[in-house]
Design a protein around this motif. Sequence first.
Motif, PDB file in Angstrom:
ATOM      1  N   CYS A  82       0.848  -1.190   0.000  1.00 54.85           N
ATOM      2  CA  CYS A  82       0.000   0.000   0.000  1.00 54.85           C
ATOM      3  C   CYS A  82       0.884   1.241   0.000  1.00 54.85           C
ATOM      4  CB  CYS A  82      -0.909  -0.018   1.228  1.00 54.85           C
ATOM      5  SG  CYS A  82      -2.290   1.134   1.134  1.00 54.85           S
ATOM      6  N   GLU A  83       0.326   2.355  -0.455  1.00 57.41           N
ATOM      7  CA  GLU A  83       1.070   3.614  -0.517  1.00 57.41           C
ATOM      8  C   GLU A  83       0.240   4.725   0.101  1.00 57.41           C
ATOM      9  OE1 GLU A  83       3.613   5.742  -4.014  1.00 57.41           O
ATOM     10  OE2 GLU A  83       1.443   5.555  -4.377  1.00 57.41           O
ATOM     11  N   ASP A  84       0.882   5.569   0.919  1.00 58.40           N
ATOM     12  CA  ASP A  84       0.156   6.703   1.495  1.00 58.40           C
ATOM     13  C   ASP A  84       0.258   7.921   0.582  1.00 58.40           C
ATOM     14  OD1 ASP A  84       2.625   7.930   1.939  1.00 58.40           O
ATOM     15  OD2 ASP A  84       2.697   7.388   4.068  1.00 58.40           O
ATOM     16  N   GLY A  85      -0.317   9.032   1.024  1.00 56.37           N
ATOM     17  CA  GLY A  85      -0.359  10.230   0.201  1.00 56.37           C
ATOM     18  C   GLY A  85       0.990  10.844  -0.077  1.00 56.37           C
ATOM     19  N   GLN A  86       2.013  10.520   0.714  1.00 54.97           N
ATOM     20  CA  GLN A  86       3.359  11.060   0.527  1.00 54.97           C
ATOM     21  C   GLN A  86       4.256  10.140  -0.297  1.00 54.97           C
ATOM     22  OE1 GLN A  86       1.896  11.087   3.855  1.00 54.97           O
ATOM     23  NE2 GLN A  86       1.129  13.051   3.078  1.00 54.97           N
ATOM     24  N   GLY A  87       3.708   9.021  -0.748  1.00 51.04           N
ATOM     25  CA  GLY A  87       4.492   8.094  -1.546  1.00 51.04           C
ATOM     26  C   GLY A  87       5.240   7.055  -0.747  1.00 51.04           C
ATOM     27  N   ASN A  88       5.057   7.020   0.584  1.00 53.63           N
ATOM     28  CA  ASN A  88       5.665   5.971   1.400  1.00 53.63           C
ATOM     29  C   ASN A  88       4.960   4.641   1.131  1.00 53.63           C
ATOM     30  OD1 ASN A  88       7.417   7.828   2.695  1.00 53.63           O
ATOM     31  ND2 ASN A  88       5.761   8.404   4.099  1.00 53.63           N
ATOM     32  N   LEU A  89       5.735   3.579   1.161  1.00 50.19           N
ATOM     33  CA  LEU A  89       5.208   2.253   0.835  1.00 50.19           C
ATOM     34  C   LEU A  89       5.140   1.379   2.078  1.00 50.19           C
ATOM     35  CD1 LEU A  89       7.311   1.811  -2.393  1.00 50.19           C
ATOM     36  CD2 LEU A  89       4.827   2.105  -2.331  1.00 50.19           C
ATOM     37  N   TYR A  90       4.045   0.626   2.199  1.00 53.93           N
ATOM     38  CA  TYR A  90       3.784  -0.231   3.354  1.00 53.93           C
ATOM     39  C   TYR A  90       3.662  -1.661   2.857  1.00 53.93           C
ATOM     40  CZ  TYR A  90       2.423   4.218   5.537  1.00 53.93           C
ATOM     41  OH  TYR A  90       2.399   5.507   6.025  1.00 53.93           O
ATOM     42  N   MET A  91       4.452  -2.550   3.430  1.00 53.73           N
ATOM     43  CA  MET A  91       4.428  -3.969   3.058  1.00 53.73           C
ATOM     44  C   MET A  91       4.059  -4.798   4.280  1.00 53.73           C
ATOM     45  SD  MET A  91       7.954  -4.086   0.819  1.00 53.73           S
ATOM     46  CE  MET A  91       8.845  -3.175   2.078  1.00 53.73           C
ATOM     47  N   ALA A  92       3.086  -5.680   4.136  1.00 53.29           N
ATOM     48  CA  ALA A  92       2.628  -6.500   5.264  1.00 53.29           C
ATOM     49  C   ALA A  92       2.782  -7.973   4.947  1.00 53.29           C
ATOM     50  CB  ALA A  92       1.172  -6.189   5.594  1.00 53.29           C
ATOM     51  N   ASP A  93       3.180  -8.728   5.965  1.00 51.78           N
ATOM     52  CA  ASP A  93       3.308 -10.178   5.827  1.00 51.78           C
ATOM     53  C   ASP A  93       2.665 -10.846   7.027  1.00 51.78           C
ATOM     54  OD1 ASP A  93       4.024 -12.800   5.287  1.00 51.78           O
ATOM     55  OD2 ASP A  93       5.951 -12.589   6.268  1.00 51.78           O
ATOM     56  N   GLY A  94       1.370 -11.119   6.913  1.00 51.56           N
ATOM     57  CA  GLY A  94       0.671 -11.871   7.949  1.00 51.56           C
ATOM     58  C   GLY A  94       0.928 -11.380   9.345  1.00 51.56           C
ATOM     59  N   GLU A  95       1.506 -12.244  10.176  1.00 52.99           N
ATOM     60  CA  GLU A  95       1.754 -11.923  11.570  1.00 52.99           C
ATOM     61  C   GLU A  95       3.129 -11.315  11.802  1.00 52.99           C
ATOM     62  OE1 GLU A  95       1.085 -15.652  13.439  1.00 52.99           O
ATOM     63  OE2 GLU A  95      -1.066 -15.321  13.661  1.00 52.99           O
ATOM     64  N   LYS A  96       3.987 -11.230  10.759  1.00 54.94           N
ATOM     65  CA  LYS A  96       5.338 -10.703  10.949  1.00 54.94           C
ATOM     66  C   LYS A  96       5.353  -9.188  11.112  1.00 54.94           C
ATOM     67  CE  LYS A  96       8.019 -14.345   8.707  1.00 54.94           C
ATOM     68  NZ  LYS A  96       8.951 -14.566   9.831  1.00 54.94           N
ATOM     69  N   GLY A  97       4.324  -8.515  10.627  1.00 54.27           N
ATOM     70  CA  GLY A  97       4.240  -7.082  10.813  1.00 54.27           C
ATOM     71  C   GLY A  97       4.235  -6.315   9.513  1.00 54.27           C
ATOM     72  N   ILE A  98       4.373  -4.990   9.640  1.00 49.03           N
ATOM     73  CA  ILE A  98       4.327  -4.074   8.506  1.00 49.03           C
ATOM     74  C   ILE A  98       5.673  -3.366   8.405  1.00 49.03           C
ATOM     75  CG2 ILE A  98       3.164  -2.067   7.520  1.00 49.03           C
ATOM     76  CD1 ILE A  98       0.717  -2.900   9.283  1.00 49.03           C
ATOM     77  N   HIS A  99       6.215  -3.307   7.204  1.00 50.45           N
ATOM     78  CA  HIS A  99       7.510  -2.683   6.952  1.00 50.45           C
ATOM     79  C   HIS A  99       7.280  -1.480   6.050  1.00 50.45           C
ATOM     80  CE1 HIS A  99       9.172  -6.414   8.598  1.00 50.45           C
ATOM     81  NE2 HIS A  99       8.288  -7.024   7.825  1.00 50.45           N
ATOM     82  N   VAL A 100       7.799  -0.297   6.466  1.00 54.99           N
ATOM     83  CA  VAL A 100       7.525   0.948   5.766  1.00 54.99           C
ATOM     84  C   VAL A 100       8.820   1.506   5.184  1.00 54.99           C
ATOM     85  CG1 VAL A 100       6.445   3.222   5.929  1.00 54.99           C
ATOM     86  CG2 VAL A 100       5.697   1.384   7.460  1.00 54.99           C
ATOM     87  N   VAL A 101       8.774   1.871   3.881  1.00 57.56           N
ATOM     88  CA  VAL A 101       9.912   2.514   3.223  1.00 57.56           C
ATOM     89  C   VAL A 101       9.415   3.784   2.545  1.00 57.56           C
ATOM     90  CG1 VAL A 101      11.093   0.314   2.829  1.00 57.56           C
ATOM     91  CG2 VAL A 101       9.597   1.238   1.048  1.00 57.56           C
TER      92      VAL A 101
END
Length: 764
Positions: free
Chosen positions: A188-207
């Motif tokens: 997923c991407e927010d309004g500022q262009g940051n990217l969010y990656m999710a993997d089940g129970e491992k969590g969310i990683h933001v770049v």
Amino acid sequence: MEKGEKLCFSEVWKRVFRVVVTGVLAAGLVAGLSGCGKEKADDEQTSGKDGLVYVPDYQEFAIDTRFINQMWASGDELYVVAMTEDETTQEYGTAIYQYNLPENKAEMLPIDLGEDSDVSCILKSVDGNLVLIAYQYEHVMDDNEEIVDTKMTMTLQRISAEDGSVINSQDLANIVSDTGDFYVQQLCEDGQGNLYMADGEKGIHVVDKDFKKLCDVSVDNWVNGLTASKEGDVYVSTYGETGMVLKKVDVAAKKLGEAVEGIESGSGNVNYFPSSSKSLLFSSSNRLSLIDLEAGTSEELFNWLDVDIDGNSVDIAGELSDGRIWTLSREYTEDGNKFELVYLTQKNASEVPVKEEILYGSMWLDSLTRRAIIDFNKSSDKYHISVKEYGEEDYQTGLSQFNADLTTQNCPDIIGLTALDFSQYASKGVLEDLYPYMEKSGLSKEDYLENVLKAYEQDGGLYGIASQFYITSTMAKTSLVGEESGWTLSEMLDFVEQHNPENIFMYGNRSNIFRFCIYNNIDEFIDWETGKCSFDGEEFIRTLEFAAKFPEEANYDQEMGVSESLRSEKVLLMENTVDSVQEYQMMNGLFGEKVTYIGYPNSERQGNLLQPSGGSVGISSKSKNKEGAWEFISSVISEEYQNGLVEDGHGWGFPIRKSALEKQFEEDMTPEYYENEEGEQVETSKTTWGYDDFQMEIMAATQEEVDAVKALITSADRLSGNVDEQLANIISEEAEPFFKGQKSAADAAGVIQNRIQIYVNENR
């Protein structure tokens, strides 16, 4: 795979056949059911406000594919990662398409993913380019060119939507510290262009937009989805205490916010999608709504069934610039998924042809019945079925409302009998005898399985019917119990005590073992003619003491699997279902020798039970539209529909029409072949079945195997779970003090005897 999980898959497609949910059965009917009926106003319409309704327009999906990996949509654009197939070489590949939704046109993009690669996530970034998660597989070969190992590389890529060139690429190993079992399922991407990656129970990683890591965000439960709101924030949908909840991802605080209150949520097939008019779109199995996060409100747009769409098959939905709603509907077929694009336009109710309304009332709706209702509504010019699922929020509250509605003008026309005590409703005069309707329609009862009809009979009348069914039973080695099915409670207890196993069932505990002994056998201790009960007798006390020999809690951490435990006779019995000849074949393999379906213990020695797999229905005796209700019921037992269950693979289980069942057996016995290098036809397996620690190839069935399944089917003429749940609850509640050591078996049996005697006296 978890212990006890059963799976079946073909060479190309993995298929999950079912999730069996054993519901709590209905409590007693409210007294004096009568006075039911309803009339709908001529101008009353479903799905809309201020006289507006949504009207569906079904269009052929412009991409010829049987499987879609990923989709992303915003406004009028849709991007699709889909499987391709070369008809000449029969080789499979992956392609990315840009889809113009208003014009219903698709264009394959010039993006070369390379061999042995896949895309797990895709989106169109705010800069106009595509961002995707790519997986590259590298096979390690031995000297014989056989694959001995496979290595996988995961990369985050920004790709030009114009020419497919890679603008930026980052190995996920540089972003995620632990990539073991790591698989990005949402991007997923927010309004500022940051990217969010999710993997089940491992969590969310933001770049950030340059793929530089910003933070990790931990999660407490499984991540169901990531969605960007109209306001440009990213929200995660995850499981809370009472169902799905929505939480904002707070990058600054590196954590999830509190669950958003006031908006619609739920369980099952719950999804949030981007919206152009409000914060988010919300889709559940039943409805599509608009979410306003600032106001904390939900606005229902329509019920999926009212627009003839199965909400469980909706993977994506959105709003077009011209105001239309769109969705991509998916229907499973034997050859893979069939996709249909649906546009929904709001119109004045006066512009829409009015149909006679039929209300289908049930505690919940199974997928096969949902599909049948949709097909009926699409094909009928006269009738439209609306559905009320009483158990959608809470079973007991819904059951009370259901029973209350049976006495008012809100009474359903068609009564879904799943999870209800059928015999109670039939005996109270709530249901219509269906035999006269069959005769009037030219349907002969001789064309259907007599034992299935018998299960829904009372005093010669037919008060319900199922379109499809399976058998639920208990299995044991034939070498231990003999060829004949059926046993009494005493015979079952003697058998187990004689062999002194570690447990009766795999993962059995004293409560479910006790329930196994008693649940389908309650009437053995009640004489309903005289009202005499015998729960304080020696046999019932023996059953309590027998169950207490086994563990209080099931042990799921065992070295042996199910098959090994059964073969070594560490456990003796297995409760399971038979919904096909293939499953019968698999069970003989699981035990390592011939199996006898001995069934559940009861005094009649008739322990093989019928369970409807596509819902079971009846007509309300107070319905104002019995003819319309029958038209639907007759459609699901028609020759065309019953044959379709076999030919199209829409359901699972056995059809009730004899000719359709014979077609199914014929398919089971038809061998399948492949051509070897010498050009010879060699028989191959039809599929592969597995259960826990066991797996086997399923070949074409023999006549002997088919005959055994036929005999098993005809041996069952009682419905599974057709038990007064109040009686079962009394027994379970009062047995618990004995199991906890607070009472003797005799004292617990005495309390059970007193409580049930009172109940029987009041309900005879």
